[in-house]
Design an enzyme around this catalytic site. Structure first.
Site, short mmCIF file in Angstrom:
data_model
loop_
_atom_site.label_atom_id
_atom_site.label_comp_id
_atom_site.label_asym_id
_atom_site.label_seq_id
_atom_site.Cartn_x
_atom_site.Cartn_y
_atom_site.Cartn_z
N GLU A 29 0.82 -1.21 0.00
CA GLU A 29 0.00 0.00 0.00
C GLU A 29 0.86 1.27 0.00
O GLU A 29 0.43 2.31 -0.46
CB GLU A 29 -0.90 -0.03 1.25
CG GLU A 29 -2.31 0.43 0.97
CD GLU A 29 -3.23 0.27 2.19
OE1 GLU A 29 -2.82 -0.34 3.20
OE2 GLU A 29 -4.35 0.78 2.13
N HIS B 193 7.62 -27.07 -1.42
CA HIS B 193 7.13 -28.23 -2.17
C HIS B 193 6.12 -27.82 -3.23
O HIS B 193 5.44 -28.66 -3.80
CB HIS B 193 6.54 -29.26 -1.21
CG HIS B 193 7.58 -29.80 -0.28
ND1 HIS B 193 8.20 -31.01 -0.47
CD2 HIS B 193 8.16 -29.24 0.82
CE1 HIS B 193 9.09 -31.20 0.49
NE2 HIS B 193 9.09 -30.13 1.29
N LYS C 289 -13.29 1.80 -2.22
CA LYS C 289 -14.32 2.08 -1.21
C LYS C 289 -15.43 2.95 -1.82
O LYS C 289 -16.61 2.70 -1.65
CB LYS C 289 -13.72 2.82 0.00
CG LYS C 289 -12.87 1.95 0.92
CD LYS C 289 -12.44 2.76 2.15
CE LYS C 289 -11.47 1.98 3.03
NZ LYS C 289 -11.02 2.74 4.19
O1 PA5 Z 1 -3.90 1.52 5.50
C1 PA5 Z 1 -5.05 1.92 5.37
O2 PA5 Z 1 -5.34 3.11 5.50
C2 PA5 Z 1 -6.20 0.98 5.05
O3 PA5 Z 1 -5.78 -0.33 4.87
C3 PA5 Z 1 -7.18 1.01 6.21
O4 PA5 Z 1 -6.52 0.62 7.38
C4 PA5 Z 1 -8.40 0.13 5.97
O5 PA5 Z 1 -9.01 0.47 4.75
C5 PA5 Z 1 -9.41 0.29 7.11
O6 PA5 Z 1 -9.77 1.63 7.24
P1 PA5 Z 1 -10.50 2.19 8.52
O7 PA5 Z 1 -9.62 1.99 9.71
O8 PA5 Z 1 -10.72 3.63 8.24
O9 PA5 Z 1 -11.79 1.41 8.68
#
Ligand code: PA5
Length: 424
Positions: free
Chosen positions: A279, A300, A414
């Protein structure tokens, strides 16, 4: 730090001159990080977090954790992404320290998962910890709806209120509104720390303190790493060494990094690492694809691809010096399977020989590799590891000239999903 980085099997792929060549870039990135002037600098609150956290706050978490353990048979953590993976990674790594079972919800949209979870919770005393930074994410919001209803039916209004704890933004988001309306106890996620960098905030600390882990030791480890990974001295800063090696390999078209472990307890830390690195780096048409494997099982299957497939990858072995558990291989009178040669040894000794053999074979097969070795499975080590990886990915992100602290791609999904659901 107690964590060791071995780069021996990069020989022939990366030389001292290559590192020298990118030193100006590393120095620039270092200054931007430390002075908080680089891309996405509004989200670099994690950089000085370990040394900023007050011991009194950790005591508060430990006391609440104790209260939860007295009143509960299990905890349910509701969250996804950065609000989920770090908690699970920590508890699987520290399984021996865990005093209360923890279940997870809201990390998918599986009706089966939620159904069987609620079935398991029927006759248990439950505490629910709901985590969402934005407070608007569909998966945890929907799981929480279902679990909230379950808790309302199971408990008196007073118990219902006591048994739900939320972790969210101070002001924004639906979870904040629900928290204030219901009067749940709540912790705040600082706005300047992104989801995947939040494991050392209440997001990770609260649930793992509730499970019985010593969060002071975790933060002590992170403080040590913060101190040691803040130097520009490359010989001393293993986070920068790891980042530089990754960047140079990527520049040679090694576009996949395989984090391979020989330890089951590291598997979910690999998941956390994948989120953190994928990310943070995967944007603007760039980024190393972070993959993970569990050896020796995957030797394996995927071992074939690593040994002889396309040479577009490098490997980082993820190891532990002391596994902490001894299983001695028995001697047999009749050596039918020909394994009396290892009788009397600990199984982990064999595991370590498997690592050595794999590293050698993959290197000779054209896969450059490094290893990260942890001394043991304890909270102090885990705290160091989290900070080490966070600092390393921030450095590689800046070397790649991307903003390592945003996630426009995740937001895109989202938003599109909300549109399909007809949600405003
Ligand atoms: O790193 C990030 O920002 C995302 O992976 C969020 O953690 C994930 O989408 C969950 O978001 P939230 O904590 O707002 O529900």
């Amino acid at each position: 730090m107690d964590i060791r980085l071995n780069k021996q099997n990069l020989k022939g792929f990366i030389g001292d001159n290559d590192i020298e060549g990118i030193m100006p870039n590393i120095e620039k990135a270092h200054n931007e990080l430390e002075q908080k002037t680089g891309k996405g600098c509004d989200f670099t609150g994690w950089l000085d977090l370990p040394n900023k956290i007050e011991d009194s706050f950790l005591d508060e978490l430990a006391a609440l954790g104790e209260e939860i353990r007295v009143n509960s048979d299990c905890i349910v953590c509701v969250g996804i992404g950065g609000s989920y993976v770090g908690i699970r990674a920590s508890l699987e790594f520290l399984i021996a320290d865990q005093k209360l079972p923890v279940y997870y919800a809201g990390q998918n949209l599986s009706s089966g998962h939620l159904h069987y979870l609620l079935e398991k919770l029927q006759d248990k005393r439950v505490t629910v910890i709901v985590i969402s930074k934005s407070g608007t994410t569909a998966e945890p919001a929907l799981a929480f709806r279902v679990i909230k209803q379950f808790m309302r039916e199971k408990y008196s209004p007073e118990e219902f209120k006591k048994r739900i704890i939320t972790i969210t933004d101070a002001q924004k988001g639906a979870l904040r509104q629900i928290t204030d309306k219901e009067g749940f106890r709540s912790f705040i996620i600082d706005g300047n720390v992104g989801g995947r960098f939040s494991v050392l905030t209440p997001v990770g600390l609260m649930p793992i303190a509730a499970a019985g882990v010593d969060v002071k030791q975790l933060i002590r480890g992170a403080r040590l790493a913060q101190d040691e990974c803040s130097t520009m001295d490359m010989d001393k800063n293993i986070a920068y060494q790891y980042a530089a090696a990754r960047y140079l390999l990527y520049k040679q078209d090694k576009v996949i990094e395989v984090l391979s472990t020989f330890y089951q307890r590291l598997s979910f830390v690999e998941e956390w690492w994948k989120q953190l690195f994928g990310e943070s780096e995967g944007k603007a048409g760039k980024g190393i694809f972070p993959a993970s494997l569990s050896f020796t099982t995957d030797l394996h299957s995927m071992g074939q691809l690593l040994q002889e497939g396309e040479r577009n990858m490098f490997e980082t072995f993820f190891l532990v010096e002391k596994s902490g558990i001894e299983v001695v291989i028995p001697q047999e009178e009749e050596d039918l399977d020909n394994f009396n040669c290892v009788a009397g040894n600990d199984l982990d000794w064999v595991n370590k020989q498997a690592y050595k053999a794999t590293a050698m074979a993959h290197y000779e097969g054209g896969v450059p590799n490094m290893s990260i070795t942890l001394p043991q499975f304890d909270a102090f080590t885990l705290g160091q590891l989290y900070y080490f990886f966070e600092k390393a990915v921030a450095m590689t992100g800046y070397l790649l000239e991307v903003n390592p602290f945003n996630q426009p791609g995740v937001e895109a999904y989202k938003n599109k999903m909300f549109a399909l659901l007809g949600r405003k």
